[in-house]
Write a protein that holds these residues in place. Structure first.
Motif, PDB file in Angstrom:
ATOM      1  N   LYS A  29       0.791  -1.350  -0.099  1.00 37.87           N
ATOM      2  CA  LYS A  29      -0.239   0.269   0.123  1.00 37.87           C
ATOM      3  C   LYS A  29       1.005   1.013   0.404  1.00 37.87           C
ATOM      4  O   LYS A  29       1.766   1.189   0.572  1.00 37.87           O
ATOM      5  CB  LYS A  29      -0.608   0.359   1.213  1.00 37.87           C
ATOM      6  CG  LYS A  29      -1.929  -0.917   1.285  1.00 37.87           C
ATOM      7  CD  LYS A  29      -2.521  -1.875   0.490  1.00 37.87           C
ATOM      8  CE  LYS A  29      -3.327  -2.654   0.234  1.00 37.87           C
ATOM      9  NZ  LYS A  29      -4.410  -3.471  -0.635  1.00 37.87           N
ATOM     10  N   VAL A  30       0.722   2.226  -0.454  1.00 37.76           N
ATOM     11  CA  VAL A  30       0.784   3.701  -0.252  1.00 37.76           C
ATOM     12  C   VAL A  30       0.979   4.221   1.371  1.00 37.76           C
ATOM     13  O   VAL A  30       0.658   4.700   2.393  1.00 37.76           O
ATOM     14  CB  VAL A  30       0.005   4.361  -1.133  1.00 37.76           C
ATOM     15  CG1 VAL A  30       1.330   6.014  -0.671  1.00 37.76           C
ATOM     16  CG2 VAL A  30      -0.155   4.316  -2.555  1.00 37.76           C
ATOM     17  N   ALA A  31       2.473   4.912   1.623  1.00 39.95           N
ATOM     18  CA  ALA A  31       2.707   5.710   2.639  1.00 39.95           C
ATOM     19  C   ALA A  31       3.724   6.709   1.974  1.00 39.95           C
ATOM     20  O   ALA A  31       3.867   7.193   1.351  1.00 39.95           O
ATOM     21  CB  ALA A  31       3.761   4.527   3.424  1.00 39.95           C
ATOM     22  N   LEU A  32       3.180   7.846   3.037  1.00 40.32           N
ATOM     23  CA  LEU A  32       3.460   9.597   2.589  1.00 40.32           C
ATOM     24  C   LEU A  32       4.463   9.671   4.081  1.00 40.32           C
ATOM     25  O   LEU A  32       4.946   9.876   4.932  1.00 40.32           O
ATOM     26  CB  LEU A  32       2.349  10.242   2.672  1.00 40.32           C
ATOM     27  CG  LEU A  32       1.390  10.172   1.974  1.00 40.32           C
ATOM     28  CD1 LEU A  32      -0.172  11.590   2.055  1.00 40.32           C
ATOM     29  CD2 LEU A  32       2.125  10.304   0.851  1.00 40.32           C
ATOM     30  N   ALA A  33       5.630   9.632   3.465  1.00 40.10           N
ATOM     31  CA  ALA A  33       7.024  10.069   4.361  1.00 40.10           C
ATOM     32  C   ALA A  33       6.817  11.607   4.106  1.00 40.10           C
ATOM     33  O   ALA A  33       7.341  12.355   3.239  1.00 40.10           O
ATOM     34  CB  ALA A  33       8.196   9.382   3.866  1.00 40.10           C
ATOM     35  N   SER A 205      14.583   1.151   3.281  1.00 43.50           N
ATOM     36  CA  SER A 205      13.851   0.902   1.859  1.00 43.50           C
ATOM     37  C   SER A 205      13.936   1.906   0.324  1.00 43.50           C
ATOM     38  O   SER A 205      14.312   1.877  -0.712  1.00 43.50           O
ATOM     39  CB  SER A 205      11.962   0.934   2.000  1.00 43.50           C
ATOM     40  OG  SER A 205      12.442   2.537   2.923  1.00 43.50           O
ATOM     41  N   GLY A 206      15.428   2.541   1.417  1.00 42.70           N
ATOM     42  CA  GLY A 206      15.408   4.272   0.711  1.00 42.70           C
ATOM     43  C   GLY A 206      14.892   5.343   1.010  1.00 42.70           C
ATOM     44  O   GLY A 206      14.866   6.079   0.623  1.00 42.70           O
ATOM     45  N   ARG A 219       5.914  10.138  -1.610  1.00 43.52           N
ATOM     46  CA  ARG A 219       4.421   9.099  -1.287  1.00 43.52           C
ATOM     47  C   ARG A 219       5.870   7.199  -2.485  1.00 43.52           C
ATOM     48  O   ARG A 219       6.669   7.900  -2.399  1.00 43.52           O
ATOM     49  CB  ARG A 219       4.378   9.407  -2.904  1.00 43.52           C
ATOM     50  CG  ARG A 219       2.575   8.074  -3.287  1.00 43.52           C
ATOM     51  CD  ARG A 219       2.491   8.248  -4.372  1.00 43.52           C
ATOM     52  NE  ARG A 219       1.786   6.769  -4.935  1.00 43.52           N
ATOM     53  CZ  ARG A 219       0.098   6.583  -4.929  1.00 43.52           C
ATOM     54  NH1 ARG A 219      -0.331   8.093  -4.942  1.00 43.52           N
ATOM     55  NH2 ARG A 219       0.001   5.818  -5.505  1.00 43.52           N
ATOM     56  N   TYR A 220       6.083   6.467  -1.049  1.00 46.36           N
ATOM     57  CA  TYR A 220       6.596   5.222  -1.337  1.00 46.36           C
ATOM     58  C   TYR A 220       5.359   4.169  -1.928  1.00 46.36           C
ATOM     59  O   TYR A 220       4.132   3.892  -0.789  1.00 46.36           O
ATOM     60  CB  TYR A 220       6.933   5.256  -0.504  1.00 46.36           C
ATOM     61  CG  TYR A 220       7.916   3.847  -0.372  1.00 46.36           C
ATOM     62  CD1 TYR A 220       9.000   3.441  -0.909  1.00 46.36           C
ATOM     63  CD2 TYR A 220       7.659   2.741   0.646  1.00 46.36           C
ATOM     64  CE1 TYR A 220       9.932   2.399  -1.166  1.00 46.36           C
ATOM     65  CE2 TYR A 220       8.505   1.379   0.958  1.00 46.36           C
ATOM     66  CZ  TYR A 220       9.874   1.671  -0.637  1.00 46.36           C
ATOM     67  OH  TYR A 220      10.421  -0.084  -0.064  1.00 46.36           O
ATOM     68  N   GLN A 221       5.815   3.495  -2.473  1.00 43.56           N
ATOM     69  CA  GLN A 221       4.589   2.092  -2.893  1.00 43.56           C
ATOM     70  C   GLN A 221       5.386   1.234  -3.649  1.00 43.56           C
ATOM     71  O   GLN A 221       6.179   1.654  -4.257  1.00 43.56           O
ATOM     72  CB  GLN A 221       3.337   2.278  -3.773  1.00 43.56           C
ATOM     73  CG  GLN A 221       2.296   1.428  -3.724  1.00 43.56           C
ATOM     74  CD  GLN A 221       1.233   1.787  -4.442  1.00 43.56           C
ATOM     75  OE1 GLN A 221       1.020   2.847  -5.047  1.00 43.56           O
ATOM     76  NE2 GLN A 221       0.492   1.134  -3.859  1.00 43.56           N
TER      77      GLN A 221
END
Length: 400
Positions: A29-33, A205-206, A219-221
């Protein structure tokens, strides 16, 4: 370039928090950092001729080496130094032996020393000679709290070493207080910072180093990192419950729950994903300094997601208490990161009275928590003149 940094310069990089998507991101799923305006600072000066010194007062490291012995070590292990290639176990074993670090030692002092040596040798192997430098690093970020402290350290090191070796420019002009690098140079910094993170974490994850490099929000997915078009600067309280937790155990617990109750848990993950995507849309629509009417929807996202994270089993009584305390002051909070204790973020809309903020901070500290008033959406890695740093940072860096 040399003339500028010979008088001493500083590099800083921000920490990070996850706004939405923790745990769900593990399942595609999408994560916002977002970049957190608690920063790590590195002071860079020419070292004594033929010496490399690194001082990290926060983790009790003060080491120095002769450049000829570093050159000799580099010659023995330099075969695979590359910004796109993971450090090899053989290289790391050789560095541990050289630095007198016991096999398996995983304290922040050992890992920070190892990352410094690897990055110093790898960057100088690709771009020039081992530089005679004196480096002091100090951070406003607590270590081990899921706030990207190791990545901020790696980003600062990468920028400083690349600049000294001539791989990137020194963008600070005479009379300027701060400057940033070009997009191409930031990409090089980020690539090398990722190698530093690999030394410390093995298989990161980078995301953390990308946030530290570019700032703002990402945004990371499923391994893909995309910067948000623009992101407002939002005031928050960041609170550390100081309750220790194991990310690995929490992640495994969520996985077990999903396998046990897929028809119940998968819709929860889908809902968290929808919150991340809706929040991204809201953030990209908000102006740089948003007015209060933008906040109610963000606050609702916080409340809903906090309930979802409790359903996933990553809540904790300390986090429930924190949410109750801030709610009593009309503020909205959610955990950030792995949960099970750790840290939480609280939104501070622009119309929040200073008295309410102060009262909330006092009540949180009375619970035994540590609390900072800070911002998210902060700038990424930045070059500073020493004179532009605040008194506290200058004092720490000059004492070391």
């Amino acid at each position: 370039m040399v003339a500028m940094w010979e008088r001493g310069l500083a590099v800083s990089a921000p920490g990070k928090v996850i706004v939405h998507g923790e745990h769900a991101v593990v399942h595609g799923k999408v994560a916002l950092a977002v970049a957190l305006d608690l920063r790590t600072f590195l002071r860079l000066r020419p070292g004594a001729e033929g010496r490399v010194r690194v001082c990290l007062p926060g983790v009790g490291v003060q080491r120095s080496w002769d450049t000829p012995e570093l050159r000799a070590l580099r010659g023995r292990i330099a075969a695979d130094f590359e910004e796109s290639k993971s450090p090899s176990l053989e290289q790391l074993d050789a560095l541990r032996e050289f630095a007198g670090i016991a096999a398996g030692a995983s304290g922040p002092d050992s890992l920070a020393t190892l990352a410094f040596l690897y990055m110093c040798l790898a960057i100088s192997a690709k771009y020039g000679d081992v530089p005679s430098v004196d480096i002091v690093v100090w951070s406003e970020l607590p270590t081990g709290a899921g706030l990207g402290s190791s990545a901020a350290y790696a980003v600062c090191l990468a920028a400083a070493l690349l600049m000294v070796c001539g791989a990137i420019s020194c963008p600070l002009q005479e009379g300027e207080s701060t400057a940033r690098w070009t997009e191409e140079e930031l990409t090089v910094i980020n690539n090398w910072a990722f190698q530093g993170e690999r030394v410390i974490h093995g298989n990161p994850s980078g995301v953390d180093n990308a946030v530290g490099t570019w700032g703002g929000a990402l945004r990371y997915q499923a391994g893909k990192i995309t910067p948000l078009r623009r992101v407002p600067t939002l005031r928050i309280l960041l609170t550390n419950t100081k309750v220790p937790r194991s990310t690995k155990v929490l992640v495994a617990g969520v996985k077990e729950k999903i396998l046990k109750f897929p028809a119940i848990m998968n819709p929860v993950l889908d809902s968290i994903d929808a919150i991340s995507q809706e929040c991204q849309s809201v953030l990209e629509e908000m102006p740089a300094n948003p007015s209060p009417e933008y906040y109610p929807v963000l606050e609702e996202f916080f409340d809903i997601n906090q309930h979802h994270l409790n359903v996933l089993g990553v809540g904790h009584p300390s986090l429930d208490r924190l949410c109750q305390v801030t709610a009593s002051h009309g503020l909205h909070s959610k955990l950030t990161g792995a949960g099970g204790g750790g840290c939480a973020i609280t939104l501070l809309p622009p119309d929040t009275s200073p008295l309410a903020v102060e009262a909330a901070k006092q009540d949180l500290c009375a619970c035994g928590f540590e609390c900072w008033e800070t911002k998210i959406g902060a700038p990424g890695v930045t070059l500073h003149s020493l004179s532009s740093l605040n008194t506290q940072v200058l004092h720490v860096l000059s004492q070391s």
